[in-house]
Design an enzyme around this catalytic site. Sequence first.
Site, PDB file in Angstrom:
ATOM      1  CB  SER A 312      44.219 -21.673   0.050  1.00 28.13           C
ATOM      2  OG  SER A 312      43.729 -20.373   0.343  1.00 28.13           O
ATOM      3  CD  GLN A 313      50.412 -21.132   4.098  1.00 25.41           C
ATOM      4  OE1 GLN A 313      50.271 -22.297   4.399  1.00 25.41           O
ATOM      5  NE2 GLN A 313      50.591 -20.183   5.008  1.00 25.41           N
ATOM      6  CB  SER A 314      46.556 -17.180  -0.359  1.00 29.08           C
ATOM      7  OG  SER A 314      45.411 -17.896  -0.778  1.00 29.08           O
TER       8      SER A 314
END
Length: 681
Positions: A312-314
């Site tokens: 994920s981006q996080s």
Amino acid sequence: MDKKTQELLKRPLYVYDLPPEVLSTLTLQEDAAESERQEVDTPAPSPIPSSNDHPSRSSSSDSLRASVGSQACSLCGQSFASVQDQRGHLKSDWHHYNLKQKLRGRAAVSEAEFEKLIGTLDESLSGSDYSDTEDEDEDEDATGRKDSTLTALLKKQATLADRSARSNGDAPAEEDDDGFTRKKQRGSGKPPLIWFSSPLLPANNYFGIYRTIFAPEETKNESDAVQMVKKKQLESIPVPKPGPDGNFAPAVYKGPHIFLCMIGGGHFAAMVVSLAPRQTKHGNAGPLNREATVLAHKTFHRYTTRRKQGGSQSANDNAKGNAHSAGSSIRRYNEQALVDEVRLLLHDWKTLLDTSELLFIRATGATNRRTLYGPYDEQVLRANDPRIRGFPFSTRRATQNELMRSFIELTRLKVREFDPAAAQAATKAQHETSTRTTSSKPAKPAIPKLSEAEETAQLHTSQLQAFIRRSKLPALLSYLKSNDLPSDFRFQPAESQQNHHAPTPLHLAASQNSAPLVAGLLGKGGADPTIANGEGKTAFDLAGDRATRDAFRVARHELGEALWDWDAAKVPTPLKREEAEKREERERAESDRKEAERRKAEEERLQREGPKVPDSSSGSSSKGARPGRRLLDGGVLKTAQERREDEARGLTPEQRMKLDRERRARAAEERFKRMQGGSGV
């Protein structure tokens, strides 16, 4: 077996509404449970069966009978319906992990066990669904390929093994994604299925019910398993009909029901299903395929995962810092939007969730668990809720169909054929074979341990070579000075092919055709040009263009003849910097003149051979020019595709890829600006 029994076993058997003939003949079979615990393989999730199929049989005995063959994997104990499925399995992380296990002399793991192993890792690509494909956007801010799920799992196991060794054989303490440290349990799990025998079944055939549908206090004493099943039986109800607003009558919602939820890779699916069996037209109770009473359902999807790179981006932001690309901004916005949508849905369903008997949840990774379990204001789900269960089988992408398939898998009796005595004998034989093979294998040669000086030299080598490849002259000179290294530092290990060809920074800079680095190493770094590599070549011999060779000649003129034996370095006569610059300017001007002549000749050819375009003063230019084409100065009409091809003509494959990424980044920025403008951000 009489005809009536055959007809009874042909239709799916619903756990909460078993026929009296089956319910009265059930007997707990401990031998089958023990044999099932010893089996390596666990049945893979089957597709949603039709109403005429017998899913309880097809999910077990068929896969065991076809465990070998041309379209099978004997290592993982799987058979496949097509060659494409087999090829996909051979490329999977599960198969590669079992190969690693085999090389280490360990037993292969089932797909369910592998899913549990990677359960504590953050979500990988975006989940898998064999039939779904999506447009993929490359992340333009990427600097390298992210470790795969398999690599991350192997690294984590190595870390845990090392931690266990340091703790003198204690069970290793493991810190999960929520920050809690807990002891890792080994060998304490029970088989996912409870097995029952019945005289209605042929010899060596057993009924199986998933243990997870029972409460923990119900499974403490398995001798009362038959009584537990009898208590689960529910009265059938007429088929409920939704009202004008799409909702059922209040009495339907008060009946027993369960909650199923999956979240991962930007996909979310949730469903509340009534457990009460429905009466069919023929008077038989028990919901068939897609006939369960779904009280509520909802699916979401947001673009949150980094295509072709995983995670994920996080998770990427936490590991490498915030990226500043258009794609990363869109993914961060979508992650927060998904969190808000999921929590709002859970709040709307709070009454249904509070009255659910069980909560089946699949949430892989800290980000997804935090979305469901918070903490946050007006939190609905609690991680310590005793009703929460995981899915005891492999699941695919979070969709409505996958939730329905999982509900059918959980609530149907399984029928499996196996011989407990034969299974124990096979397990014993396999263990003896593995022991003989392990003892007969020759010991692997020990890898020589590097000394501290060798490790330091290899670290300096990697850093210096990185600066040279990126043409970072100031950083290169600063690194040499700060670490007190000579400019003629020898790269380590010297026996490697690359270091044999270019053993010093000057050799590598010359082979890279980097004239500024060559000039800086000779003029400011004091590099020795007379050093030869393993092939007897000096740095000048490795120079591949005139600019790099001129850098050696200019250095010979500026440093003087007395400093180095330039003839031994094979550097030709000295050259003044002004002369080198003048020659470079002449060559640049000559190249520009030839390019201008070529363009002029090309324009003249296009004017002669290209289509005639009506004069704009005649008023017919709008008719002659078709939409999507642009009028050039030479009178040639080109489409957008033709202009893109012209821009990419003459570029290398790497340059074409970079140009494509820039185009997609600009398009993503425009979409993001429109999204912000439409939402009033």
